[in-house]
Enzyme design. Structure first.
Site, short mmCIF file in Angstrom:
data_model
loop_
_atom_site.label_atom_id
_atom_site.label_comp_id
_atom_site.label_asym_id
_atom_site.label_seq_id
_atom_site.Cartn_x
_atom_site.Cartn_y
_atom_site.Cartn_z
N ASP A 1 -8.09 -11.58 -8.42
CA ASP A 1 -9.21 -11.84 -7.52
C ASP A 1 -10.49 -12.14 -8.31
O ASP A 1 -11.23 -13.06 -7.97
CB ASP A 1 -9.40 -10.65 -6.58
CG ASP A 1 -8.20 -10.49 -5.66
OD1 ASP A 1 -8.11 -11.22 -4.67
OD2 ASP A 1 -7.33 -9.65 -5.98
N HIS B 1 -0.64 -2.37 -4.11
CA HIS B 1 0.46 -3.33 -4.22
C HIS B 1 1.69 -2.65 -4.78
O HIS B 1 2.58 -3.29 -5.31
CB HIS B 1 0.10 -4.47 -5.16
CG HIS B 1 -1.21 -5.10 -4.87
ND1 HIS B 1 -2.39 -4.56 -5.29
CD2 HIS B 1 -1.52 -6.23 -4.19
CE1 HIS B 1 -3.38 -5.34 -4.89
NE2 HIS B 1 -2.89 -6.34 -4.23
N GLY C 1 -5.28 -11.08 -1.51
CA GLY C 1 -3.92 -11.43 -1.16
C GLY C 1 -3.58 -10.99 0.25
O GLY C 1 -4.26 -10.16 0.84
N SER C 2 -2.51 -11.53 0.79
CA SER C 2 -2.00 -11.06 2.07
C SER C 2 -1.11 -9.85 1.86
O SER C 2 -0.81 -9.47 0.73
CB SER C 2 -1.23 -12.19 2.76
OG SER C 2 -2.10 -13.23 3.13
N GLY C 3 -0.69 -9.24 2.96
CA GLY C 3 0.13 -8.04 2.88
C GLY C 3 -0.68 -6.77 3.04
O GLY C 3 -0.13 -5.67 3.03
N HIS C 4 -2.02 -6.93 3.17
CA HIS C 4 -2.90 -5.77 3.33
C HIS C 4 -3.51 -5.72 4.72
O HIS C 4 -4.49 -5.02 4.95
CB HIS C 4 -4.03 -5.82 2.29
CG HIS C 4 -3.56 -5.97 0.90
ND1 HIS C 4 -2.72 -5.05 0.32
CD2 HIS C 4 -3.77 -6.94 -0.03
CE1 HIS C 4 -2.45 -5.44 -0.92
NE2 HIS C 4 -3.06 -6.58 -1.16
#
Ligand SMILES: Nc1ncnc2c1ncn2[C@@H]1O[C@H](COP(=O)(O)OP(=O)(O)O)[C@@H](O)[C@H]1O
Ligand SMILES: Nc1ncnc2c1ncn2[C@@H]1O[C@H](COP(=O)(O)OP(=O)(O)O)[C@@H](O)[C@H]1O
Ligand SMILES: [Mg+2]
Ligand SMILES: [Mg+2]
Ligand SMILES: [Mg+2]
Ligand SMILES: [Mg+2]
Lengths: 212, 340, 340, 212
Positions: free
Chosen positions: C117, C226, C61-64
């Site tokens: 994932d 997260h 995911g994005s945000g990392h």
């Protein structure tokens, strides 16, 4: 009686450090409004360093000038920031002014205040009305000069000095900053007292309370 | 909020924070950094300082990491003088850094244009010159929001440090003499413009209190790197609108035309996600593409922070062949690796 | 707080955020990154993928950020599949990334061990295998706080991605065959342990609301990447105490002895200042020094973030000669440059 | 009458998308408590993508099975996350179950619900009681099977299915998660309903309201 004058000065710096500890949070808040919020911290670090440095001196043999020099270096090495060079230069200039003197009579106090204010002015290149600590130190030194010229008593001398300092600090709230971090604020600095001016007034009040 | 509650930080005693940070930095990058001198505040490049090379000393207050010690290493700065949080290093710190990197041909000192830094570096320079070390200094003044162009010398230094340090470091590494390194640093400073925006305050470790207050839906345009107020407070706008305002202010002065080249830095102030920084960069590039201006190189990330402040700044440097070659010159530091 | 007030971010329409971020990333690093395929979600190395080389696909995911596209480049990952914020990329994204880097000898896919994932990469692998591309995958599972050692396969992947990706990327770059690249990635995964702590929440761009609440003086030990709850919530402690808890949990499993070597990563989650990260690293090093364990290499900074969450994690990998050589192998990506 | 069944399914997905939009913030909040806070967002993106994909179909000629396949791919490509593969697999399995069928009679509905739940189970390898969306889909499918076996009326069939789904969702609050992000929480997940189960119940309620 060089012990006594040196001791008095050392006590004066202790009192200054105490008053800064008490005002620390307030000074940082003032600096937060128009600067970077650390003025209470830098002053606290600086005057603690001064008292530590003075504690390492032999006040039996030290001259008032020695005390001032030591205070200057202690402050400067520990602080940096704007206040380090300003106060260090002021205290160094005061060390010169007190050089060869053994007593802290009123003319000596006048010369000390004048030397501090001139040192700050020469180092920082600020002028009266620029909304800095100078707006406290300069009128305080002037009041001292007038007081000596008028032969005022010791209490009256210090009352005049303290009043000039307080008025100067209060007046900074009506000024537009042109020096230091607040200078970029221009009109938005109006209404906020300058933290360096407020701390300067607190320092002078601390000295006056001792009536050296 | 409860007056007693301090903002949360992963620290130990606040009065030890700088010493502990330096211990950590030098411990994490032992191949690049070491400490020299008595004060513990002079972080010196393991490789870099050498006889016959102009020494590059950078410095300023802490809380802007990776500035300043993160730029110490081969091809960039030879040493950093590390001040307390948001406070210039003292002359003794600066003198130690300069002495450690003096290669006999002088030292150039670079720092952001703040009263405290100017005063302390000036006092240090006086002391060094008395000791026979030739010193030049350049105070970086890239923040267009901090004073009008007529008073450029009063402007604050923000993320533009990055380009000025890089270019001066490369010039020194290439063996340029003192006056030329100073002139190139000054040329970089003249060609660099930045402007930032802040969304939330930071708090000093000692006070644990936000150093300013700002509404839940507001931003401060032109905020300084220490939370000094900027030029305007307004409702939060979109990334594109905010970026346009920053880019307009920068391009209004830089006067770049089609076919000319710039390098771009989109810098996070501490708590802004890389997603946001890349969204901002995207808009900067759209604007430059539309003008036909070439982006020779770009960096997006945290290069000059304000502790954990949320916000970002945009910096551009207008490049000629000389500045470009110096920007491309290899360097290896904790915060920046260029070249292969 | 006013329910209407959203946390502040410098973004445009939230639904465009990933496309805009990718546009910015590729625009900022055109020498390293490009986009391939129809979905716009496969970020591919300009240099890297080549015939006869095992392709390395990372993703999540994005945000990392910089995970995952920031690790794309020569010597590390050949492509990243970029999901929505905190959501695995879909099989179509992953398939595009894999197809772009397939050099005819198979693809190794690396991602954090999360249900989403695992499911999406598994579906992508099914599709790729039907198309005749040999696929292996390794789900990074380094977070000691997320399950006991007996259920290690259930553990989450957090900053340990960094070491597993680096080592697999180096193995592929050196021309190792598919099974060997997979085995080395697995060996890296087996040798890596992490644990984190969070001090404040983050907020998704779409909701604009903090994704959990935590007291003004509390921290969450073992918080996921997260904002998934960790193992314990408690009053904030000093950096040394917190670091000791993380290090104890890691060393309790890694069993490193005097004379052995590790590499260390102190990772910021987004809003934690580098001062704090270096203070933490300092303590990690004190602990390892006391054991006589050698720190072969170390990184301190933001390598796997949780948007603008405040907090940090500590990761260690126990090195043998093989893993160490792969860690030292040169790479050049937006987030990591190794070697000269 | 293949047009009618395909249209009904398309309407069903529209209704599902509407209900997810309405519940979006609530679902993200539930996920914030035990997961990563995005469940409302992923479901919203997914069902919007489904309606967009279905809008591109010719429902005059499409079979119910085609509609299900298109929904599956639309959902999967747009979403990723955990829910993408789970629902895509469920919908694909439903497409197989509906293959060759032209009407959505109750046995077809039963088979659709059963296929979705089995697809989710096979993809996610979860079991009943693991505190996931399966704790809604499995009992709903079972209720449908019993309802058909007992020859219940259409309203009674859907009431039984909806009740089973609602009970299943409510029951997740008393379970300890063992699959998905919440699994690491163990005991701390007690007392929180599973977001995927709550959204599943909302979806089933949306379908039931149409009584296809
Ligand atoms: N050029 C100057 N001359 C005299 N005083 C100055 C000058 N610049 C700043 N000051 C004083 O310094 C004060 C700020 O000190 P401090 O907060 O400790 O340092 P810094 O600005 O480096 O954070 C100001 O409030 C002002 O009174
Ligand atoms: N293995 C699994 N089998 C079935 N459902 C699962 C499984 N893992 C997770 N889920 C469901 O997925 C939901 C979470 O979905 P979502 O938040 O959209 O994805 P993510 O966990 O990737 O953020 C959980 O509430 C749970 O109902
Ligand atoms: Mg200040
Ligand atoms: Mg300061
Ligand atoms: Mg998610
Ligand atoms: Mg979720």
């Amino acid at each position: 009686m060089s012990e006594i004058a040196a001791r008095t000065l050392a006590r004066m710096f202790e009192r200054m450090s105490e008053v800064i500890e008490a005002e620390k949070d307030h000074l940082s808040e003032l600096d937060g409004a128009i600067g970077d919020g650390d003025h209470g911290i830098t002053m606290s670090i600086g005057f603690k360093a001064v008292t530590t440095a003075l504690a390492g001196m032999n006040l039996e043999t030290a001259s008032p000038s020695d005390v001032m020099s030591t205070a200057a270096s202690g402050f400067l090495d520990a602080v940096g920031a704007s206040t380090g060079p300003l106060y260090a230069t002021g205290f160094r200039r005061a060390a010169q002014a007190l050089s060869g003197r053994d007593t802290l009579d009123l003319p000596a106090c006048r010369d000390m205040l004048t030397a501090i204010s001139e040192g700050i002015r020469d180092r920082g290149k600020a002028q009266r009305g620029d909304k800095t600590m100078l707006d406290v130190w300069l009128p305080a030194a002037e009041a001292a000069t007038v007081a000596v010229a008028n032969n005022l008593s010791r209490p009256a001398f210090w009352e005049a000095v303290e009043t000039a300092a307080e008025n100067g600090a209060a007046a900074t709230a009506t000024m537009i900053a042109t020096k230091g971090r607040a200078a970029r604020l221009r009109e938005r600095s109006l209404g906020h007292a300058d933290p360096g001016a407020v701390s300067a007034a607190a320092l002078i009040k601390a000295i006056a309370s001792l009536q050296p | 909020m409860n007056q007693e509650v301090k903002t949360k930080k992963l620290i130990n005693a606040p009065e030890n924070i700088i010493a502990e940070m330096i211990e950590g930095m030098v411990g994490a990058h032992p191949d690049m950094l070491r400490v020299e001198g008595e004060t513990g505040r002079a972080v010196v490049a393991v490789e870099g300082p050498r006889d016959g090379k102009v020494g590059i000393v950078v410095g300023g207050g802490s809380g802007h990491e990776p500035a300043f010690a993160g730029y110490v290493g081969r091809g960039l700065a030879d040493a950093a003088a590390v001040g307390n949080v948001f406070a210039s290093p003292s002359p003794s710190h600066i003198v130690e850094a300069a002495r450690a990197v003096d290669g006999g041909v002088g030292v150039v000192m670079l720092y952001g244009n703040y009263t405290g830094d100017v005063l302390n570096f000036t006092m240090a320079a006086e002391e060094l010159e008395q000791a026979g070390i030739a010193v030049r200094h350049v105070a970086v003044a890239d923040d267009v929001a901090s004073a009008p162009i007529e008073r450029k010398s009063e402007r604050r230094g923000i993320a533009g440090d990055f380009f000025v340090f890089k270019i001066a470091g490369a010039a020194a590494d290439l063996g340029e003499p003192l006056a030329r390194v100073e002139a190139l640093a000054q040329a970089a400073n003249d060609a660099t413009r930045s402007m930032g925006v802040a969304l939330s305050p930071c708090s000093l470790p000692q006070t644990g209190k936000p150093n300013f207050t700002i509404g839940d839906d507001e931003m401060e345009i032109g905020m300084g790197l220490h939370g000094e107020p900027g030029i305007r407070r307004q409702k939060l706008a979109t990334a594109d609108e905010v970026t346009d305002e920053l880019v307009d202010a920068i391009l209004g002065e830089l006067q770049v035309e089609a076919g000319q080249r710039v390098a771009v830095l989109v810098n996070g102030l501490g708590a802004t996600s890389q997603i946001e920084l890349y969204v901002i960069f995207r808009r900067v590039k759209q604007r430059l593409d539309a003008l036909g201006v070439e982006i020779h190189a770009s960096w997006v990330g945290e290069y000059a922070t304000s502790l954990e402040m949320a916000g970002a700044s945009v910096t551009m440097i207008k490049l000629d062949d000389t500045l470009q070659a110096l920007l491309d010159h290899p360097c290896r530091t904790p915060a920046l690796v260029v070249g292969t």
